[in-house]
Motif scaffolding. Structure first.
Motif, PDB file in Angstrom:
ATOM      1  N   VAL A  53       0.898  -1.162  -0.090  1.00  0.00           N
ATOM      2  CA  VAL A  53      -0.107   0.021  -0.008  1.00  0.00           C
ATOM      3  C   VAL A  53       0.915   1.355   0.064  1.00  0.00           C
ATOM      4  N   LEU A  56       2.407   1.633  -3.496  1.00  0.00           N
ATOM      5  CA  LEU A  56       1.206   2.198  -4.457  1.00  0.00           C
ATOM      6  C   LEU A  56       1.238   3.708  -4.115  1.00  0.00           C
ATOM      7  N   ARG A  57       1.159   4.052  -2.925  1.00  0.00           N
ATOM      8  CA  ARG A  57       1.138   5.728  -2.887  1.00  0.00           C
ATOM      9  C   ARG A  57       2.183   6.389  -3.338  1.00  0.00           C
ATOM     10  N   GLN A 214      -5.857   5.755  -6.157  1.00  0.00           N
ATOM     11  CA  GLN A 214      -5.382   5.586  -4.711  1.00  0.00           C
ATOM     12  C   GLN A 214      -6.343   5.274  -3.817  1.00  0.00           C
ATOM     13  N   ARG A 215      -7.538   5.875  -3.748  1.00  0.00           N
ATOM     14  CA  ARG A 215      -8.655   5.387  -2.802  1.00  0.00           C
ATOM     15  C   ARG A 215      -9.176   3.840  -3.044  1.00  0.00           C
ATOM     16  N   THR A 218      -6.219   1.203  -2.636  1.00  0.00           N
ATOM     17  CA  THR A 218      -5.556   1.047  -1.289  1.00  0.00           C
ATOM     18  C   THR A 218      -6.648   0.215  -0.630  1.00  0.00           C
ATOM     19  N   ARG A 219      -8.026   0.432  -0.508  1.00  0.00           N
ATOM     20  CA  ARG A 219      -9.146  -0.364  -0.271  1.00  0.00           C
ATOM     21  C   ARG A 219      -9.019  -1.778  -0.721  1.00  0.00           C
ATOM     22  N   LEU A 222      -6.473  -3.745   0.764  1.00  0.00           N
ATOM     23  CA  LEU A 222      -6.497  -4.163   1.978  1.00  0.00           C
ATOM     24  C   LEU A 222      -7.545  -5.211   2.252  1.00  0.00           C
TER      25      LEU A 222
END
Length: 359
Positions: A53, A56-57, A214-215, A218-219, A222
């Motif tokens: 994560v 990725l960011r 990104q949102r 990331t979700r 996760l």
């Protein structure tokens, strides 16, 4: 350029990311030698997931600072030999990420269901599916993922939940006996997730803005990573680490042991085919990502011939890894690790600055 990228929203991208992360986390080839000093897979997966994560960011921030639409745009802006080299490494990493789950499921299908069939016959039926998925493009894959994700989650929940009476906490021990072993396994687990990061960075132009990438990315990572950790904990509660060194397809074996009241209901077969569909979907996404990156970097006008070619190459590699399974898991695991390690080089190619782009 006919890139077949299309447009898709954050929910579709979330579903694609979750399914791909789950498939690569649970069904990639693993070296049985990693369980010699205890089972720390779930700890390693947590560390690897958090690092993925973070990467990725960092990758998104680097591309935004440079003003690039995606990873293909970044590589195309480099000197041609360097751009092609980085694109080839990325494509090979994603292609092997498509191959490894296929090799696992091919062995499960030939060992438990189609015991008299040759692997080549089974793969022959999978090649058109993989080629069509990749050639239809990311918009089709994204909408398919939104339908497939709930099915995959239900099958996984039923499979893991039905075996609860057989779980024993003492099988978790020993815990964290060797920190070097934990760090090594964390790096191995990280390599399983990096192709998903590459896929998100490659297909970002179709996601309508970096903040959505990104949102949703990331979700999705996760969720897929959390389910991977859950599955690994359930395996640790079901088998001692000494048993895991000799088991092939341990998650499927866990489902096989479900005591069904109705013999006509073979949940293990339902689960295997549902997971095989998820693996084919994840492989299709990876093949498409590799095809798009190569097409953009090399200025190919139509992505479909590249996608069909890479789908055929992936099927050939699945057959090769299936043969290597019989020779020893260590060889197949080494090939998978080396291929996934190639993703480290392209991520370093994100260095550089241009004017900041706006969402």
């Amino acid at each position: 350029m006919n890139d077949r990228l299309g447009r898709f929203g954050p929910r579709e991208l979330f579903a694609v990311t979750a399914v791909c992360t789950l498939v690569l986390g649970c069904f990639s080839i693993r070296d049985p030698g990693s369980f010699r000093d205890g089972n720390v897979s779930y700890f390693a997966t947590v560390i690897a997931l958090l690092l993925s994560v973070l990467l990725l960011r960092l990758g998104i921030d680097a591309l935004k600072r440079g003003g690039f639409d995606g990873l293909g745009d970044r590589f195309r802006g480099l000197p041609k030999p360097i751009g092609i080299l980085l694109a080839a490494c990325s494509a090979l990493s994603m292609l092997l990420a498509a191959v490894l789950p296929g090799a696992c499921f091919l062995r499960a299908l030939t060992d438990f269901i189609y015991v008299e069939a040759t692997p080549a016959r089974i793969v022959l039926y999978c090649v058109p599916c993989l080629a069509i998925l990749a050639a239809l493009g990311m918009e089709t894959l994204a909408r398919t993922g939104r339908v497939l994700l709930p099915i995959t989650l239900v099958i996984l929940a039923v499979g893991l939940g039905s075996d609860v009476p057989l779980y024993r906490a003492y099988r978790l021990f020993p815990l964290l006996t060797d920190m070097r072993h934990l760090l090594f396994e964390s790096m191995q687990s990280l390599l399983r997730f990096l192709p998903v990061v590459l896929l998100l960075l490659v297909t970002a132009p179709g996601a309508q803005g970096w903040r959505y990438v990104q949102r949703a990315g990331t979700r999705g990572m996760l969720l897929g990573g959390a389910l991977t950790v859950l599955a690994e904990v359930c395996l640790a509660l079901s088998y001692r680490y000494t048993e895991l060194t000799t088991l092939s397809s341990p998650l499927y074996r866990l489902v096989v042991e479900i005591d069904a009241d109705n013999a006509a209901v073979r949940f293990d077969r339902i689960a295997l085919f549902a997971w095989t569909m998820a693996a084919l979907f994840g492989s299709g996404c990876m093949v498409y990502g590799a095809s798009l990156l190569l097409a953009k970097t090399c200025s190919v006008r139509d992505i479909r011939p590249v996608a069909v070619l890479l789908a055929a190459a992936a099927a050939t590699a699945v057959l090769l890894l299936r043969a290597l399974y019989d020779a020893g898991w260590q060889v197949a695991s080494l090939i998978g690790t080396a291929g996934a390690a190639l993703s480290v080089l392209p991520l370093s190619g994100l260095l550089g600055r241009r004017n900041r782009c706006e969402d």
